[in-house]
Design a protein around this motif. Structure first.
Motif, PDB file in Angstrom:
ATOM      1  N   MET A 210       0.826  -1.309   0.138  1.00 54.57           N
ATOM      2  CA  MET A 210      -0.023  -0.114  -0.059  1.00 54.57           C
ATOM      3  C   MET A 210       0.772   1.226   0.085  1.00 54.57           C
ATOM      4  SD  MET A 210      -2.950  -1.376   2.935  1.00 54.57           S
ATOM      5  CE  MET A 210      -3.795   0.224   2.675  1.00 54.57           C
ATOM      6  N   LYS A 211       0.379   2.249  -0.721  1.00 59.89           N
ATOM      7  CA  LYS A 211       1.105   3.639  -0.802  1.00 59.89           C
ATOM      8  C   LYS A 211       1.022   4.251   0.641  1.00 59.89           C
ATOM      9  CE  LYS A 211       0.999   4.253  -5.797  1.00 59.89           C
ATOM     10  NZ  LYS A 211       0.040   3.051  -6.027  1.00 59.89           N
TER      11      LYS A 211
ATOM     12  N   HIS B  76       5.559  -1.964   3.076  1.00 54.37           N
ATOM     13  CA  HIS B  76       4.994  -0.737   2.438  1.00 54.37           C
ATOM     14  C   HIS B  76       5.953   0.079   2.129  1.00 54.37           C
ATOM     15  CE1 HIS B  76       1.047  -2.578   3.809  1.00 54.37           C
ATOM     16  NE2 HIS B  76       1.560  -2.785   5.015  1.00 54.37           N
TER      17      HIS B  76
ATOM     18  N   ASP C   1      -3.114   6.550  -7.734  1.00 54.47           N
ATOM     19  CA  ASP C   1      -3.515   5.817  -8.825  1.00 54.47           C
ATOM     20  C   ASP C   1      -5.023   5.145  -8.412  1.00 54.47           C
ATOM     21  OD1 ASP C   1      -1.126   6.627 -10.124  1.00 54.47           O
ATOM     22  OD2 ASP C   1       0.035   4.714  -8.951  1.00 54.47           O
TER      23      ASP C   1
ATOM     24  N   ASP D 297      -5.967   3.907  -5.826  1.00 53.71           N
ATOM     25  CA  ASP D 297      -5.868   2.810  -5.008  1.00 53.71           C
ATOM     26  C   ASP D 297      -7.099   3.000  -3.971  1.00 53.71           C
ATOM     27  OD1 ASP D 297      -3.676   2.169  -6.482  1.00 53.71           O
ATOM     28  OD2 ASP D 297      -2.304   2.365  -4.540  1.00 53.71           O
ATOM     29  N   GLU D 298      -7.823   1.807  -3.797  1.00 51.40           N
ATOM     30  CA  GLU D 298      -8.801   1.897  -2.948  1.00 51.40           C
ATOM     31  C   GLU D 298      -8.472   2.089  -1.261  1.00 51.40           C
ATOM     32  OE1 GLU D 298     -12.239  -1.014  -0.586  1.00 51.40           O
ATOM     33  OE2 GLU D 298     -10.457  -2.123  -1.920  1.00 51.40           O
TER      34      GLU D 298
ATOM     35  N   PHE E 239      -5.087   3.361   1.116  1.00 49.89           N
ATOM     36  CA  PHE E 239      -3.737   3.861   1.461  1.00 49.89           C
ATOM     37  C   PHE E 239      -3.528   4.187   3.036  1.00 49.89           C
ATOM     38  CE2 PHE E 239      -6.539   7.196   0.097  1.00 49.89           C
ATOM     39  CZ  PHE E 239      -6.117   8.333   0.907  1.00 49.89           C
TER      40      PHE E 239
ATOM     41  N   GLN F 252     -10.437   5.956  -0.427  1.00 51.78           N
ATOM     42  CA  GLN F 252     -10.738   6.821  -1.410  1.00 51.78           C
ATOM     43  C   GLN F 252     -11.896   7.832  -0.760  1.00 51.78           C
ATOM     44  OE1 GLN F 252      -9.206   8.236  -4.312  1.00 51.78           O
ATOM     45  NE2 GLN F 252      -7.405   6.664  -3.906  1.00 51.78           N
TER      46      GLN F 252
END
Length: 264
Positions: free
Chosen positions: A1-2, A47, A118, A120-121, A123, A194
């Protein structure tokens, strides 16, 4: 994950003087700055994609990573005048440096790096100035299993002050340490979806706006942590962590656990 790190604030309580423009995440704990300790924590759990929300003193953070010296915290062999590293810190990290404004509140900084996520659901996000030994995988897994928009790590109050109960006649009815009250503080470690962006207005705040709105809708969950957690809001707090590092008392350095086991 970011991992989104907010590292553009002034950190006025950490100022050493009017000419000191070093952002708080660059305050030193041992041979490395705070932000490095926070990033090593996340990297230990796998991560390693970081988005740095820069602002005040951004050049200090950029210079640190552009001129990073692996030999400072890794064993190496010097052979024939050339350095051969036996291990590395950041070789497999991806770091995005994003200028998010000098005066921007946390929520606005997050809004300005949304395109770097991007879509991502989920983060991670962090203030980049608080150290902990919290079980990150557990925090993430519990949140992933919930239908919620955000998770916030919470910790017991850190204040050493006492609350005093007063009667109408001015007599004290009781004295209770703040740390013993049934209260929890924002610990600064977030797992977000998000959905958080739907609740942060322009120039808004992550907690006061985003998390507060989710809480009203019953879509904010808390991860309670009673283990090690230390902020660095003041010079005294940073100095205490630096001293702890020097004497080898660093529970936040979860990445050293495997090393310690290997040496035993």
């Amino acid at each position: 994950m970011k991992v989104v790190l907010f590292c553009g604030g002034y950190g006025m309580r950490m100022r050493n003087g009017t000419s000191d423009d070093v952002p708080k995440p660059m305050a030193m704990v041992g041979p490395r700055p705070l932000i490095w300790h926070v990033m090593r924590y996340y990297a230990y759990f796998g991560h390693k994609e970081f988005i740095l929300c820069l602002g005040y003193g951004a050049h200090h953070i950029k210079d640190f990573f552009l001129n990073y010296e692996e030999t400072t915290s890794n064993d190496f062999v010097l052979r024939g005048g050339r350095t051969e590293l036996l291990s590395t810190d950041i070789a497999d990290w991806t770091i995005t440096f994003a200028q998010t404004g000098i005066e921007s509140p946390i929520g606005e900084r997050l809004r300005r790096v949304r395109h770097h996520l991007d879509g991502d659901e989920m983060f991670l996000a962090n203030y980049a100035d608080v150290l902990t030994d919290a079980p990150l995988p557990e925090m993430i897994d519990k949140f992933a299993a919930r239908d919620a928009g955000a998770s916030m790590m919470v910790v017991p109050p850190q204040s050493s002050f006492h609350c005093v109960e007063l009667g109408e006649d001015g007599l004290v009815g009781g004295i209770t340490a703040v740390s013993e009250l049934p209260l929890w503080e924002n610990g600064g470690y977030f797992v977000l979806r998000q959905e958080i962006f739907d609740h942060i207005p322009e120039n808004g705040d992550l907690v006061a706006d985003g998390c507060s709105q989710l809480a009203k809708q019953g879509r904010l969950v808390a991860h309670q942590h009673r283990g090690f957690w230390k902020p660095t809001d003041t010079v005294k707090e940073r100095a205490a962590l630096d001293e702890a590092y020097t004497r080898g008392d660093r529970p936040w350095a979860v990445w050293e656990r495997d090393t310690a086991g290997a040496r035993a």
